[in-house]
Write an enzyme that holds these catalytic residues in place. Structure first.
Site, PDB file in Angstrom:
ATOM      1  N   CYS A  39     -11.672   2.317  -7.368  1.00 57.49           N
ATOM      2  CA  CYS A  39     -10.752   2.934  -6.418  1.00 57.49           C
ATOM      3  C   CYS A  39      -9.532   2.095  -6.046  1.00 57.49           C
ATOM      4  O   CYS A  39      -8.391   2.479  -6.332  1.00 57.49           O
ATOM      5  CB  CYS A  39     -11.521   3.330  -5.170  1.00 57.49           C
ATOM      6  N   HIS A 102      -6.793   2.251   1.160  1.00 58.16           N
ATOM      7  CA  HIS A 102      -7.525   1.390   0.229  1.00 58.16           C
ATOM      8  C   HIS A 102      -6.702   0.275  -0.403  1.00 58.16           C
ATOM      9  O   HIS A 102      -7.123  -0.335  -1.400  1.00 58.16           O
ATOM     10  CB  HIS A 102      -8.189   2.236  -0.873  1.00 58.16           C
TER      11      HIS A 102
END
Lengths: 482, 482
Positions: A39, A102
C-alpha cells in the site's frame, strides 16, 4: 482489491455491474500495474510519479522487504517530492483527498502539507480495534485536524457493519457538487480503504453478496463508483472529467477467501508475481475515451502523474527521474507504447516486464518461518523454483515467462531456447541502464518509534480532550518480516 | 476450451469479441457445467440428457477412471438411448451434426443411426498424424459415408495450419441458409473440435493471438460464432433461433500454456474439480432472452436436452431417469431452480454441488506414476488433502467448499463448524437418494480391439480404394490411466 474481483475481469459471481458498465463506457486496462505490491509505497509512487526506490518509500533494514507506514513509522513523504496535487495547483486545481493517505502520519507529512487543499480520512490503515494503551485508535482527519477516531467516533462493528464507505461517498459527492458551482478544475483522490482488512460494509450491503463479507464490501464499492459517475453525468461535467479506477496492490491472498481474487495471476499482495501488482484498472471520460475500448498498454499507477499533468497543461519536473509515462495518446487513440515495467520489493529490483515477457531477477514469496506460522501469499499455488521461500537470486540467468500466454507464471521458458536467449539479450541492457542510472532516495521506512504514534494528533484537544499521552521515545529499526 | 478462455470470463488478452458480444446480447452462465470432465461421456450426456453412469459412457475396468472413445473402442451409444435429435424429429425438425461425434465410430453408433439427418465431420478425435499401419487416419464423413481422412484429404499442417474450422463454418452456414428456404425447424449441433489438441487454425488466424497458437484457435472459433450469429440475423430468423455456446470439458491444463485457461478454478480436464467441468456458457435468443443477463442457475449441458424438448413441444421420455432439467424459465425470466449437480469420474460419484456448496466424496488428480511421467492436471496448484495423487475416500466426512466464496477449492470448511454440519446434513440425503435410485447402464467403454478401428469405413471403396486391412481381432479390456 485484486484484478480478479471485477465481473469484467472474470469474477464468477459477477457482482460489479457499475464497474463493468464503467469499463463498457470507457477503456479497460488488463495490463495495468501498481508500482509496488504494498500500500504505502504504491500510493507514494502514484502521487510522486516515481518508483518507491527513488521517493524513499522503502527500507534497507533488510534485503527485499516490503515496508509501509504503520503507526510507529518515523518517516513519510519527503518534502522534496513534488506530488501530483502540487503540480495540478499550478493549473489552478483544487485538490481533495478522501480516505487513506498512508504517506506518513506525522504532521509534516500530512496531505495539506503536500498539495492537497482538503482532506477527509485517515493517515494509516485502521488495523484494530486498539486499546488506546499500547496503540491509539487511528484518527480521522477533517483537513488539518482530527475529527475523531476509528472505532470510537467512526464506528466499525464487530459484525463488519460500518457506514464509512457511505461517508466517504457523501464526502466525494458534496465536493463534486460544490466544485461544479465554483467552476474551478478539481482533482479528487478518492482513496477509500474499503476491501482492506478489517472488512466492513454498511447495513444495506451486509449479507448481500454470494461471496461473503468480502463480496459485500466489493458490492458497496461498486455501488459508490456508480454513484460518483452518475453524479458527474447529472452535473453535466462527465465530458470534462477523467475518472480512473484502480487498486494499490493485488488481493491479499494471505487472508484466504476473505482476501479477494487475482484471477488467473500468481500469488498476491506483498509479492512481485503478477497477482501482487496487476490491478483492475478502468479509465472513463465520455466524449474523449470511446466506449468498449480495451488497451493492452503496459501501464502503471505512476502514469497517472504524467498523464494528468499533461492533460492539465502543466510540466512535470525535469530535475529528477519520473517513472510514469503519459497515457494521453493511449486514452484518446488507443495506441500502445512499449516501456519496461520494474517490479520492486523494498530495495531490490525483483523483475522486469517488457512486452509479453517478464524476467525474474529474484524470487521470494515469504520466509519459511513466516510460512510455517500460516502466512501464505500463494495459497494453493506451488511452482517449483518460482514460488520460493528462500530469497533466490536468478540475476545471472533470469526466470523468463511469456505472461500473455502464461499469466500464471507457471511455465518458465527454458534457458536453452533461442527465444530465451533473444529476449534476455534485449532485457539485460534495459536492466543495466535502469540500475546504473538509479539514485535511490533516502529510505523513509527504516525507523520506528512508539512515541510517534497518533497519540495527540492536531486538534485532539478540541471536542473534549481526546489527546493521549505518548510513551517515551524508543527509536529502533523497524522489523519487516516480508 | 476452458471457462477462463473468454474475455467475458476474464481471459486477460480479451480476444473473444464475438463471444463477449453474444453474452452482452444474451444470457451468460457462470455456473454451468458439463456432465463429465472428459469429451465422449460429456457429449453422450448432452445428447441423451442422462449422466454417463446411466447411458453407459463409462468403464468399470478400474475405479473412477475417465474413459472415452478412441479408435479401438468397441462400444458406443446404445440404441436404447433416445437422443435429442430423435426427440426433435417428432416435432418435425431436421437435425445436423457438424464436427466431432465421439459417441462410437462403428457403423451402428453413427449419428445417422441416432436421429441426425446429416453429418459432416469425424467420429473420433484426430490425434495423429498416424501411419495407417498400427492406426488408420481418422475418417471424415459426409453423412453415412467417408469423404476422406484427416491429414490425407483434410489437411492439418505441422505448423498448425488447417482450414478445418472454416470448412465446418461453411457447412453450418450452408445448412442454415438452405433450411431457411425450406421453412422447416432445424437443430444444428455444431461440434467442431477446434481448441482440442493437436491445435490448428487457418492461415488468416495463425500468429494473430497474444496467447500463441492456442489463442489463434480461440480467435478463429470466436470469429466463426460471430459469423453464425450474424448469418441468423441477416436471415431474419434470430428471434426464432436459440443458440447455446459451451464446451464439453474444462481446459486441458496438462497441455500447459497450450491447453487453455480455467480462470480461477482448480485443475482442469479429467478432474472433478471446478476446472474440469465448469464451462464457458452463453445463451442467445434475441427477442426472448433479454440482453445483458447473467444467470447463476447451476446448469448442466444435460439441461439442453430437456430445455430444447420443451421449446420444441415434445415430451421427454418418462420410462427412464432424465438428469437434465428445463431451463426455459431461466432463459425467459432469469429465475433460478435449486438442483443438485453430480460430478462423476467413470463409475464413481466424486462430488456433489448444492447451492454454493460442493462436497467431495472422493478426490483424485491422477496417479503418482502418471504425475511422475509429467502428466499434471493441476500445474502450479497444490492443495494438501485436496489435489491428491491417491484416490482418497472422503465419503464418511466429505471435503466441503463454498465455491462462490472460494472458486479455487482452496479452503475446506472445517468439519467442526456449525456450517459444515448443517450443510452436510442437507447434502447427505440427496447423495443417498441419488445412489439408491441409480441403475447404472451397461458400461460401453470397457473393451478395446484394434480390429474395430477406422480401417474400412462405409464408403471407403469409393473415390479410389481407401479401405485398409484390419488386423486380427484382439479383444481386451481397455486400460484407462486416469
Amino acid at each position: 482489491m485484486g484484478w480478479g474481483d471485477l465481473g469484467v475481469f472474470g469474477e464468477p459471481n459477477k457482482e460489479t455491474p457499475n464497474l463493468d458498465q464503467m469499463a463498457a463506457d470507457g477503456m479497460l486496462f488488463p495490463d495495468f500495474y501498481s508500482a509496488n505490491p504494498l500500500c504505502s509505497p504504491s500510493r507514494a509512487a502514484l502521487l510522486s510519479g516515481r518508483l518507491p526506490i527513488r521517493n524513499g518509500f522503502y527500507s534497507d533494514n533488510a534485503h527485499a522487504r516490503n515496508a509501509y507506514t504503520p503507526q510507529d513509522i518515523v518517516g513519510g513523504i519527503p518534502d522534496e517530492e513534488i506530488l501530483l496535487p502540487e503540480l495540478l495547483k499550478k493549473a489552478g486545481y483544487i485538490n481533495k483527498i478522501v480516505g487513506k493517505w498512508h504517506l506518513g502520519h506525522r504532521a509534516q507529512y500530512h496531505p495539506l502539507k503536500h498539495g492537497f487543499d482538503e482532506w477527509f480520512g485517515a493517515p494509516n490503515c485502521h488495523f484494530g480495534p486498539y486499546d488506546d494503551k499500547t496503540t491509539p485508535n487511528i484518527p480521522v482527519y477533517r483537513n488539518a485536524e482530527m475529527a475523531g477516531r476509528y472505532y470510537e467516533d467512526f464506528k466499525i462493528e464487530k459484525n463488519g457493519e460500518s457506514n464509512l464507505t457511505q461517508m466517504y461517498l457523501q464526502e466525494a459527492l458534496t465536493f463534486l457538487q460544490s466544485q461544479h458551482s465554483k467552476d474551478q478544475p478539481f482533482f479528487l483522490y478518492w482513496a477509500v480503504d474499503a476491501t482492506h482488512d478489517p472488512l466492513y460494509a454498511s447495513k444495506p450491503f451486509l449479507g448481500t453478496s454470494r461471496r461473503g463479507l468480502y463480496g459485500d464490501v466489493v458490492r458497496e464499492l461498486d455501488y459508490t463508483i456508480g454513484k460518483i459517475l452518475s453524479t458527474l453525468i447529472s452535473m453535466g461535467v462527465a465530458n470534462n472529467t477523467l475518472v480512473f479506477f484502480s487498486s494499490d496492490n493485488g488481493a491479499a491472498t494471505y487472508s484466504k477467501e476473505a482476501g479477494g481474487s487475482n484471477g488467473p495471476f500468481l500469488c498476491g499482495k506483498e509479492t512481485t508475481f503478477e497477482g501482487g501488482m496487476r490491478e483492475p484498472s478502468i479509465a472513463w471520460w465520455p466524449g474523449h475515451i470511446k466506449p468498449r475500448q480495451v488497451s493492452h498498454q503496459v501501464g502503471s499507477l505512476m502514469d497517472l502523474y504524467t498523464t494528468l499533468a499533461e492533460l492539465a497543461g502543466v510540466d512535470i519536473p525535469t530535475d529528477r527521474q519520473i517513472d510514469g509515462i503519459s497515457l494521453v495518446n493511449t486514452l484518446l487513440t488507443n495506441t500502445e507504447k512499449e516501456r519496461p515495467l520494474f517490479y520492486y520489493r523494498g530495495n531490490q529490483l525483483m523483475a522486469v516486464r517488457i512486452g509479453p515477457y517478464k524476467a525474474h531477477l529474484w524470487t521470494w514469496t515469504n520466509s519459511i518461518e513466516e510460512f510455517n506460522k500460516g502466512v501464505n501469499f500463494c495459497p494453493g499455488e506451488e511452482i517449483p523454483g518460482v514460488t520460493t521461500h528462500n530469497q533466490t537470486d536468478h540475476s545471472s540467468q533470469p526466470l523468463l515467462f511469456n505472461i500473455n500466454k502464461d499469466p500464471g507464471e507457471k511455465y518458465p521458458i527454458r534457458s536453452t531456447t533461442a527465444e530465451y536467449k533473444q529476449v534476455i539479450q534485449n532485457i539485460m541492457p534495459v536492466i543495466k541502464e535502469h540500475l546504473s542510472n538509479l539514485k535511490p532516495g533516502k529510505p523513509q521506512l527504516n525507523f520506528c518509534d512508539p512515541a510517534v504514534m497518533n497519540w495527540a494528533p492536531p486538534g485532539c484537544d478540541k471536542n473534549g480532550n481526546r489527546c493521549l499521552k505518548a510513551p517515551p521515545s524508543n527509536l529502533k529499526k523497524c522489523v519487516w518480516d516480508h
